[in-house]
Design a protein around this motif. Structure first.
Motif, PDB file in Angstrom:
ATOM      1  N   UNK A   1      26.501  24.429   3.250  1.00 31.98           N
ATOM      2  CA  UNK A   1      26.139  23.011   3.278  1.00 31.98           C
ATOM      3  C   UNK A   1      25.569  22.575   4.614  1.00 31.98           C
ATOM      4  N   UNK A   2      25.053  23.512   5.397  1.00 35.97           N
ATOM      5  CA  UNK A   2      24.560  23.240   6.741  1.00 35.97           C
ATOM      6  C   UNK A   2      23.035  23.387   6.756  1.00 35.97           C
ATOM      7  N   UNK A   3      22.351  22.464   6.112  1.00 31.45           N
ATOM      8  CA  UNK A   3      20.899  22.584   5.961  1.00 31.45           C
ATOM      9  C   UNK A   3      20.115  21.905   7.087  1.00 31.45           C
ATOM     10  N   UNK A   4      20.779  21.224   7.996  1.00 29.91           N
ATOM     11  CA  UNK A   4      20.081  20.525   9.071  1.00 29.91           C
ATOM     12  C   UNK A   4      19.388  21.458  10.050  1.00 29.91           C
ATOM     13  N   UNK A   5      19.931  22.655  10.237  1.00 29.86           N
ATOM     14  CA  UNK A   5      19.384  23.559  11.237  1.00 29.86           C
ATOM     15  C   UNK A   5      18.031  24.124  10.817  1.00 29.86           C
TER      16      UNK A   5
ATOM     17  N   UNK B   1      19.551  31.661   6.594  1.00 27.98           N
ATOM     18  CA  UNK B   1      19.270  30.416   5.872  1.00 27.98           C
ATOM     19  C   UNK B   1      20.117  30.343   4.596  1.00 27.98           C
ATOM     20  N   UNK B   2      20.175  31.442   3.849  1.00 28.08           N
ATOM     21  CA  UNK B   2      20.996  31.448   2.616  1.00 28.08           C
ATOM     22  C   UNK B   2      22.448  31.119   2.935  1.00 28.08           C
TER      23      UNK B   2
ATOM     24  N   UNK C   1      22.711  19.427  16.081  1.00 27.05           N
ATOM     25  CA  UNK C   1      23.188  18.417  15.142  1.00 27.05           C
ATOM     26  C   UNK C   1      24.515  18.791  14.511  1.00 27.05           C
ATOM     27  N   UNK C   2      24.869  18.002  13.493  1.00 28.85           N
ATOM     28  CA  UNK C   2      26.110  18.183  12.739  1.00 28.85           C
ATOM     29  C   UNK C   2      27.306  18.177  13.677  1.00 28.85           C
ATOM     30  N   UNK C   3      28.124  19.221  13.626  1.00 30.63           N
ATOM     31  CA  UNK C   3      29.366  19.248  14.388  1.00 30.63           C
ATOM     32  C   UNK C   3      29.250  19.931  15.753  1.00 30.63           C
ATOM     33  N   UNK C   4      28.055  20.353  16.130  1.00 33.44           N
ATOM     34  CA  UNK C   4      27.858  20.966  17.440  1.00 33.44           C
ATOM     35  C   UNK C   4      28.396  22.380  17.570  1.00 33.44           C
TER      36      UNK C   4
END
Length: 169
Positions: free
Chosen positions: A31-35, A24-25, A134-137
């Motif tokens: 900048x990948x907080x969607x996961x 998570x950190x 999500x995001x860029x896959x």
């Protein structure tokens, strides 16, 4: 780097939580907080209970490098409640996470290969996993590089997910 993979158990839940917290950190720093959001798994009672549940009902595996935990995953006989069972015997991967210090060094791939071998030795031909889509896959593409193919997509409370499967013989 020399990796060893050991079978874990419920007593490894704190170690698994530590690896998830580190992931998570790293995701937040990227900048990948969607996961997984921005909150540590160990600070979320529901997430802690989930880790303990999987570590008790399934079999955790820990990849270690020189005695240091590098990555983990847990195998169970079924997906989480948000994914339909396959309708045939299967093994399901949960909670794959790697220590960011070992990123790109093959610990996750080694665990996935180990999970495939454990599944095959059990006489089961289907290995499945789900992940953030999500995001860029990039995460879906990672599993595809490990021999998994996309099956069904799903959304859980707005969180885009992808189920992937791999036949092992």
């Amino acid at each position: 780097m020399t990796l060893t993979i050991r079978e874990g158990g419920p007593d490894d839940a704190p170690l698994i939580l530590g690896l998830l917290d580190g992931a998570v950190r790293w995701l937040v720093a990227e900048g990948r907080t969607g996961q997984w959001g921005t909150r540590a798994w160990s600070a979320n009672p529901r997430a802690v209970a989930q880790v303990h549940r999987y570590a008790t009902a399934g079999t955790p595996y820990i990849a270690e490098s020189d005695g240091m935990p590098a990555a983990t995953l847990t195998l169970t006989d079924a997906p989480g409640s948000y994914v339909e069972p396959a309708g045939e015997p299967e093994r399901y991967i949960h909670l794959l996470a790697a220590d960011p210090r070992f990123k790109g060094r093959g610990a996750g791939a080694a665990l996935l290969a180990h999970a495939a071998e454990v599944t095959r030795r059990a006489g089961i031909s289907l290995l499945r996993v789900d992940c953030y889509a999500g995001d860029d896959g990039k995460l879906v593409a990672y599993y595809e590089r490990q021999g998994f193919v996309r099956t069904e997509s799903f959304s859980q409370d707005g969180w885009p997910g992808q189920v992937l499967a791999r036949r092992v013989r």
